[in-house]
Design a protein around this motif. Structure first.
Motif, mmCIF file in Angstrom:
data_model
loop_
_atom_site.group_PDB
_atom_site.id
_atom_site.type_symbol
_atom_site.label_atom_id
_atom_site.label_comp_id
_atom_site.label_asym_id
_atom_site.label_seq_id
_atom_site.Cartn_x
_atom_site.Cartn_y
_atom_site.Cartn_z
ATOM 1 N N THR A 290 -4.422 2.616 -2.605
ATOM 2 C CA THR A 290 -3.619 3.818 -2.343
ATOM 3 C C THR A 290 -4.460 4.852 -1.633
ATOM 4 O O THR A 290 -5.676 4.740 -1.590
ATOM 5 C CB THR A 290 -3.096 4.418 -3.660
ATOM 6 N N SER B 112 4.528 -0.601 2.748
ATOM 7 C CA SER B 112 4.919 0.099 1.537
ATOM 8 C C SER B 112 6.160 -0.575 0.966
ATOM 9 O O SER B 112 7.010 -1.053 1.718
ATOM 10 C CB SER B 112 5.220 1.569 1.845
ATOM 11 N N LYS C 117 0.838 -1.197 0.000
ATOM 12 C CA LYS C 117 0.000 0.000 0.000
ATOM 13 C C LYS C 117 0.871 1.244 0.000
ATOM 14 O O LYS C 117 2.067 1.198 0.285
ATOM 15 C CB LYS C 117 -0.896 0.025 1.237
ATOM 16 N N GLY C 118 0.247 2.377 -0.313
ATOM 17 C CA GLY C 118 0.914 3.661 -0.223
ATOM 18 C C GLY C 118 0.835 4.216 1.186
ATOM 19 O O GLY C 118 0.145 3.678 2.046
ATOM 20 N N ARG C 119 1.544 5.288 1.417
ATOM 21 C CA ARG C 119 1.486 5.953 2.714
ATOM 22 C C ARG C 119 0.099 6.547 2.929
ATOM 23 O O ARG C 119 -0.538 7.024 2.012
ATOM 24 C CB ARG C 119 2.544 7.068 2.792
#
Length: 199
Positions: free
Chosen positions: A199, A167, A28-30
């Motif tokens: 995201t 991430s 996943k993204g931040r």
């Protein structure tokens, strides 16, 4: 209250949580809602698991607490879960004595203390696993020699699930990278786990 938590999940989070596969990765993204998703997954239908235990790990105990603790407090306040939050031992206990314990993946002493959990483990989750590439040998040992064997006591009840979330790291190597990509750092094919991205 589980149904209220479930209603707050976005479709990709819900798909990741309800995926019946026993081994999953969530790259996943931040700030992508990973901590909420993991907390929800660890609490999924907790009312059916009185007296059992699930595990959450990160690089250090402080890191684990900073990731999951605020989310659990927020969920408790919002959904009235009645959680007992023991910040000293990093143990969260539901009214039916279902527990979530927070531990460190970097600390070998802490890893060995995970052995012998009464009744075995229902579920286990690790976050920011991309950052564990530098401790890959120890991380693999924790999962394969300590955590996964403790699923044996809950398999017959429907337990034994493991999620790795994080991430992508700067270095394309390590257990998390392999399970996300299906290849190791040399390009050799390895078993890929069920993957959910958002995201």
């Amino acid at each position: 209250p589980w149904w209220r938590i479930k209603a707050a999940l976005h479709p990709k989070q819900l798909a990741a949580i309800t995926d019946p596969d026993s081994r999953k990765v969530w790259p996943k993204g931040r700030r992508a809602g990973g901590s909420f998703g993991l907390a929800a997954w660890l609490l999924e239908e907790y009312h059916l698991w009185p007296g059992h235990t699930s595990l959450f790990v990160a690089l250090t105990k402080e890191h684990a607490k900073s990731i999951l603790w605020p989310t659990l407090i927020e969920m408790d306040d919002k959904y009235g879960l009645g959680l007992d939050m023991n910040g000293l031992d990093l143990v969260v206990t539901c009214p039916n004595n279902y527990k979530i314990i927070l531990r460190a993946a970097k600390d070998k002493v802490q890893i060995e203390k995970l052995r012998g959990i009464a009744g075995g483990l229902r579920r286990a989750a690790a976050d920011e696993t991309g950052s564990l590439a530098a401790y890959d040998k120890q991380f693999r040992y924790m999962l394969t020699s300590v955590v996964i064997p403790q699923f044996m006591d809950t398999h017959h009840l429907g337990g034994g699930q493991l999620v790795l979330c994080g991430s992508p790291g700067l270095d394309p190597r390590g257990f998390f990278f392999e399970k996300c990509s299906g290849v190791d750092h040399m390009g050799k094919s390895v078993a890929k786990w069920s993957t959910h991205r958002w995201t």
